[in-house]
Design a protein around this motif. Structure first.
Motif, PDB file in Angstrom:
ATOM      1  N   ARG A  14       0.828  -1.211   0.000  1.00  0.00           N
ATOM      2  CA  ARG A  14       0.000   0.000   0.000  1.00  0.00           C
ATOM      3  C   ARG A  14       0.862   1.262   0.000  1.00  0.00           C
ATOM      4  NH1 ARG A  14      -0.717   3.103   4.057  1.00  0.00           N
ATOM      5  NH2 ARG A  14      -2.397   4.643   4.150  1.00  0.00           N
ATOM      6  N   ASP A  15       1.854   1.293   0.880  1.00  0.00           N
ATOM      7  CA  ASP A  15       2.684   2.502   0.987  1.00  0.00           C
ATOM      8  C   ASP A  15       3.404   2.809  -0.319  1.00  0.00           C
ATOM      9  OD1 ASP A  15       3.695   1.990   4.473  1.00  0.00           O
ATOM     10  OD2 ASP A  15       1.859   2.790   3.560  1.00  0.00           O
ATOM     11  N   LEU A  16       3.850   1.752  -1.006  1.00  0.00           N
ATOM     12  CA  LEU A  16       4.561   1.973  -2.267  1.00  0.00           C
ATOM     13  C   LEU A  16       3.593   2.463  -3.343  1.00  0.00           C
ATOM     14  CD1 LEU A  16       7.057  -1.035  -2.439  1.00  0.00           C
ATOM     15  CD2 LEU A  16       7.426   1.276  -1.602  1.00  0.00           C
ATOM     16  N   LEU A  17       2.371   1.939  -3.336  1.00  0.00           N
ATOM     17  CA  LEU A  17       1.383   2.375  -4.320  1.00  0.00           C
ATOM     18  C   LEU A  17       1.035   3.848  -4.095  1.00  0.00           C
ATOM     19  CD1 LEU A  17      -0.582   1.920  -6.614  1.00  0.00           C
ATOM     20  CD2 LEU A  17      -2.197   0.912  -5.002  1.00  0.00           C
ATOM     21  N   LEU A  18       0.861   4.216  -2.833  1.00  0.00           N
ATOM     22  CA  LEU A  18       0.554   5.620  -2.542  1.00  0.00           C
ATOM     23  C   LEU A  18       1.719   6.517  -2.923  1.00  0.00           C
ATOM     24  CD1 LEU A  18      -1.297   5.365   0.904  1.00  0.00           C
ATOM     25  CD2 LEU A  18      -2.253   5.471  -1.400  1.00  0.00           C
ATOM     26  N   GLU A  19       2.926   6.020  -2.668  1.00  0.00           N
ATOM     27  CA  GLU A  19       4.120   6.794  -3.046  1.00  0.00           C
ATOM     28  C   GLU A  19       4.175   6.981  -4.559  1.00  0.00           C
ATOM     29  OE1 GLU A  19       7.696   5.440  -1.043  1.00  0.00           O
ATOM     30  OE2 GLU A  19       8.951   6.322  -2.593  1.00  0.00           O
ATOM     31  N   ALA A  20       3.817   5.907  -5.287  1.00  0.00           N
ATOM     32  CA  ALA A  20       3.816   5.983  -6.756  1.00  0.00           C
ATOM     33  C   ALA A  20       2.776   6.997  -7.238  1.00  0.00           C
ATOM     34  CB  ALA A  20       3.522   4.607  -7.354  1.00  0.00           C
ATOM     35  N   LEU A  21       1.589   6.964  -6.632  1.00  0.00           N
ATOM     36  CA  LEU A  21       0.541   7.908  -7.042  1.00  0.00           C
ATOM     37  C   LEU A  21       0.958   9.344  -6.726  1.00  0.00           C
ATOM     38  CD1 LEU A  21      -2.657   5.931  -5.907  1.00  0.00           C
ATOM     39  CD2 LEU A  21      -1.792   6.224  -8.232  1.00  0.00           C
ATOM     40  N   ASP A  22       1.623   9.517  -5.594  1.00  0.00           N
ATOM     41  CA  ASP A  22       2.129  10.856  -5.230  1.00  0.00           C
ATOM     42  C   ASP A  22       3.143  11.332  -6.259  1.00  0.00           C
ATOM     43  OD1 ASP A  22       2.131  10.244  -1.620  1.00  0.00           O
ATOM     44  OD2 ASP A  22       0.599  11.089  -2.956  1.00  0.00           O
ATOM     45  N   GLU A  23       4.034  10.411  -6.644  1.00  0.00           N
ATOM     46  CA  GLU A  23       5.060  10.750  -7.644  1.00  0.00           C
ATOM     47  C   GLU A  23       4.432  11.201  -8.950  1.00  0.00           C
ATOM     48  OE1 GLU A  23       8.522  10.948  -6.121  1.00  0.00           O
ATOM     49  OE2 GLU A  23       8.661  10.542  -8.254  1.00  0.00           O
ATOM     50  N   LEU A  24       3.302  10.578  -9.309  1.00  0.00           N
ATOM     51  CA  LEU A  24       2.647  10.906 -10.575  1.00  0.00           C
ATOM     52  C   LEU A  24       1.721  12.116 -10.451  1.00  0.00           C
ATOM     53  CD1 LEU A  24       1.721   7.268 -11.691  1.00  0.00           C
ATOM     54  CD2 LEU A  24       3.546   8.706 -12.590  1.00  0.00           C
ATOM     55  N   GLY A  25       1.570  12.589  -9.224  1.00  0.00           N
ATOM     56  CA  GLY A  25       0.695  13.745  -9.024  1.00  0.00           C
ATOM     57  C   GLY A  25      -0.772  13.389  -9.104  1.00  0.00           C
ATOM     58  N   VAL A  26      -1.108  12.130  -8.826  1.00  0.00           N
ATOM     59  CA  VAL A  26      -2.501  11.698  -8.865  1.00  0.00           C
ATOM     60  C   VAL A  26      -3.147  12.002  -7.522  1.00  0.00           C
ATOM     61  CG1 VAL A  26      -4.031   9.702  -9.080  1.00  0.00           C
ATOM     62  CG2 VAL A  26      -1.997   9.875 -10.525  1.00  0.00           C
ATOM     63  N   TYR A  86       5.731   2.653  -9.298  1.00  0.00           N
ATOM     64  CA  TYR A  86       5.727   1.668  -8.212  1.00  0.00           C
ATOM     65  C   TYR A  86       7.078   0.965  -8.138  1.00  0.00           C
ATOM     66  CZ  TYR A  86       3.994  -2.235  -5.318  1.00  0.00           C
ATOM     67  OH  TYR A  86       3.807  -3.159  -4.310  1.00  0.00           O
ATOM     68  N   HIS A  87       7.614   0.583  -9.299  1.00  0.00           N
ATOM     69  CA  HIS A  87       8.926  -0.067  -9.339  1.00  0.00           C
ATOM     70  C   HIS A  87      10.000   0.854  -8.772  1.00  0.00           C
ATOM     71  CE1 HIS A  87       7.805  -3.129 -12.682  1.00  0.00           C
ATOM     72  NE2 HIS A  87       7.535  -3.575 -11.489  1.00  0.00           N
ATOM     73  N   GLN A  88       9.926   2.133  -9.123  1.00  0.00           N
ATOM     74  CA  GLN A  88      10.916   3.093  -8.624  1.00  0.00           C
ATOM     75  C   GLN A  88      10.800   3.262  -7.110  1.00  0.00           C
ATOM     76  OE1 GLN A  88       9.958   6.413 -11.161  1.00  0.00           O
ATOM     77  NE2 GLN A  88      11.341   5.740 -12.782  1.00  0.00           N
ATOM     78  N   ALA A  89       9.559   3.288  -6.637  1.00  0.00           N
ATOM     79  CA  ALA A  89       9.358   3.392  -5.191  1.00  0.00           C
ATOM     80  C   ALA A  89       9.902   2.146  -4.499  1.00  0.00           C
ATOM     81  CB  ALA A  89       7.860   3.560  -4.881  1.00  0.00           C
ATOM     82  N   TYR A  90       9.734   1.004  -5.126  1.00  0.00           N
ATOM     83  CA  TYR A  90      10.240  -0.260  -4.565  1.00  0.00           C
ATOM     84  C   TYR A  90      11.762  -0.227  -4.475  1.00  0.00           C
ATOM     85  CZ  TYR A  90      10.947  -5.285  -3.955  1.00  0.00           C
ATOM     86  OH  TYR A  90      11.331  -6.511  -3.476  1.00  0.00           O
ATOM     87  N   GLU A  91      12.425   0.294  -5.534  1.00  0.00           N
ATOM     88  CA  GLU A  91      13.887   0.410  -5.526  1.00  0.00           C
ATOM     89  C   GLU A  91      14.351   1.327  -4.405  1.00  0.00           C
ATOM     90  OE1 GLU A  91      16.206  -1.233  -7.329  1.00  0.00           O
ATOM     91  OE2 GLU A  91      14.470  -2.376  -8.045  1.00  0.00           O
ATOM     92  N   ARG A  92      13.634   2.415  -4.218  1.00  0.00           N
ATOM     93  CA  ARG A  92      14.011   3.350  -3.151  1.00  0.00           C
ATOM     94  C   ARG A  92      13.879   2.671  -1.793  1.00  0.00           C
ATOM     95  NH1 ARG A  92      11.319   7.154  -6.519  1.00  0.00           N
ATOM     96  NH2 ARG A  92       9.392   6.945  -5.335  1.00  0.00           N
ATOM     97  N   LEU A  93      12.822   1.880  -1.648  1.00  0.00           N
ATOM     98  CA  LEU A  93      12.631   1.150  -0.387  1.00  0.00           C
ATOM     99  C   LEU A  93      13.786   0.184  -0.153  1.00  0.00           C
ATOM    100  CD1 LEU A  93      10.908   0.284   2.048  1.00  0.00           C
ATOM    101  CD2 LEU A  93       9.779  -1.364   0.550  1.00  0.00           C
ATOM    102  N   GLN A  94      14.203  -0.521  -1.205  1.00  0.00           N
ATOM    103  CA  GLN A  94      15.317  -1.468  -1.084  1.00  0.00           C
ATOM    104  C   GLN A  94      16.580  -0.741  -0.636  1.00  0.00           C
ATOM    105  OE1 GLN A  94      15.149  -4.987  -1.539  1.00  0.00           O
ATOM    106  NE2 GLN A  94      13.034  -4.364  -1.427  1.00  0.00           N
ATOM    107  N   GLN A  95      16.805   0.448  -1.198  1.00  0.00           N
ATOM    108  CA  GLN A  95      17.991   1.225  -0.825  1.00  0.00           C
ATOM    109  C   GLN A  95      17.908   1.652   0.636  1.00  0.00           C
ATOM    110  OE1 GLN A  95      18.223   4.419  -3.677  1.00  0.00           O
ATOM    111  NE2 GLN A  95      18.866   3.044  -5.308  1.00  0.00           N
ATOM    112  N   ARG A  96      16.716   2.061   1.046  1.00  0.00           N
ATOM    113  CA  ARG A  96      16.547   2.488   2.446  1.00  0.00           C
ATOM    114  C   ARG A  96      16.807   1.315   3.384  1.00  0.00           C
ATOM    115  NH1 ARG A  96      12.016   5.354   0.478  1.00  0.00           N
ATOM    116  NH2 ARG A  96      10.561   3.785   1.256  1.00  0.00           N
ATOM    117  N   LEU A  97      16.300   0.151   3.021  1.00  0.00           N
ATOM    118  CA  LEU A  97      16.497  -1.038   3.866  1.00  0.00           C
ATOM    119  C   LEU A  97      17.976  -1.408   3.927  1.00  0.00           C
ATOM    120  CD1 LEU A  97      13.476  -3.272   2.784  1.00  0.00           C
ATOM    121  CD2 LEU A  97      13.769  -2.040   4.937  1.00  0.00           C
ATOM    122  N   ALA A  98      18.665  -1.318   2.788  1.00  0.00           N
ATOM    123  CA  ALA A  98      20.099  -1.641   2.767  1.00  0.00           C
ATOM    124  C   ALA A  98      20.871  -0.651   3.632  1.00  0.00           C
ATOM    125  CB  ALA A  98      20.619  -1.603   1.320  1.00  0.00           C
TER     126      ALA A  98
END
Lengths: 149, 68
Positions: A14-26, A86-98
């Motif tokens: 959910r958080d990644l989907l919301l982040e993706a929608l925010d990124e797109l300005g939806v 969504y994929h970009q948000a997922y990559e950012r999450l992976q970086q944060r976790l690392a």
């Protein structure tokens, strides 16, 4: 006849989907287990509904229906954009976790070194040494001095 | 009055290097043993020229870092 079908990436986070929608300005709002977007068709707001472990997009299935909604007229184009974000948000999450993992390991390392130092200091004190601690770069140096008689 | 000196260096990974001065004979090793017991496995002992006056010993930590 044969065909190749490809599905959109399931939006499980959910958080990644919301982040993706925010990124797109939806613009969206949440209603129960649904994320209502500002895309509107004959059946109302198009939405992401959470079911069976992922958010699935609900919309009017009329194939000729195109919406003038930013740069994504078709549902396919919109979902493609959401999928990419969504994929970009997922990559950012992976970086944060690392990064968090690195930080935790570093903290653990520092705790371990400090523990080593404290044990040596306590033992040295018991054995009658005067102790001077010096930092040399990343290293700790303990100078133990004891006078013999 | 004579002094006994031990210089202990702990690096960023926890490896310990210890140098002694002012000890006679094997006493330096006994002293280091009591100071560094359980802090690591000794893997190198260097006897310097003035063995009875000065010895150098390296210890590697035997514990591995792990989160609990």
């Amino acid at each position: 006849m044969s065909a190749v079908v490809k599905t959109v990436t399931p939006f499980t986070q959910r958080d990644l989907l919301l982040e993706a929608l925010d990124e797109l300005g939806v613009v969206y709002h949440e209603k129960g287990n649904a994320i209502m977007t500002e895309r509107v068709d004959d059946y109302g707001a198009q939405r992401f509904i959470y079911e069976q472990g992922a958010y699935r997009f609900q919309h009017d299935s009329s194939p000729w229906r195109k919406l003038n909604f930013k740069e994504w007229k078709t549902v396919s184009a919109f979902l493609g954009a959401v999928e990419k974000a969504y994929h970009q948000a997922y990559e950012r999450l992976q970086q944060r976790l690392a990064e968090e993992e690195r930080r935790l390991l570093e903290e653990e390392r520092k705790r371990f070194v400090e523990q080593q130092k404290q044990v040596v200091i306590q033992r040295a004190k018991k054995q009658g040494y005067n102790i001077k601690e010096i930092r040399k770069g990343n290293k700790i140096q303990l100078q133990l001095v004891r006078t013999t008689y | 009055m004579p002094e006994q000196r031990i210089t202990i260096t702990i690096d960023e990974k926890g490896q310990i290097t210890a140098k002694t001065a002012g000890f006679k004979g094997e006493a330096c090793l006994d002293e280091l043993q009591s100071l560094l017991e359980d802090l690591g496995t000794i893997h190198e002992v260097k006897k310097t020229d003035a063995y009875y006056q000065q010895n150098a010993i390296k210890v590697t930590q035997k514990q591995t870092l792990g989160r609990t």
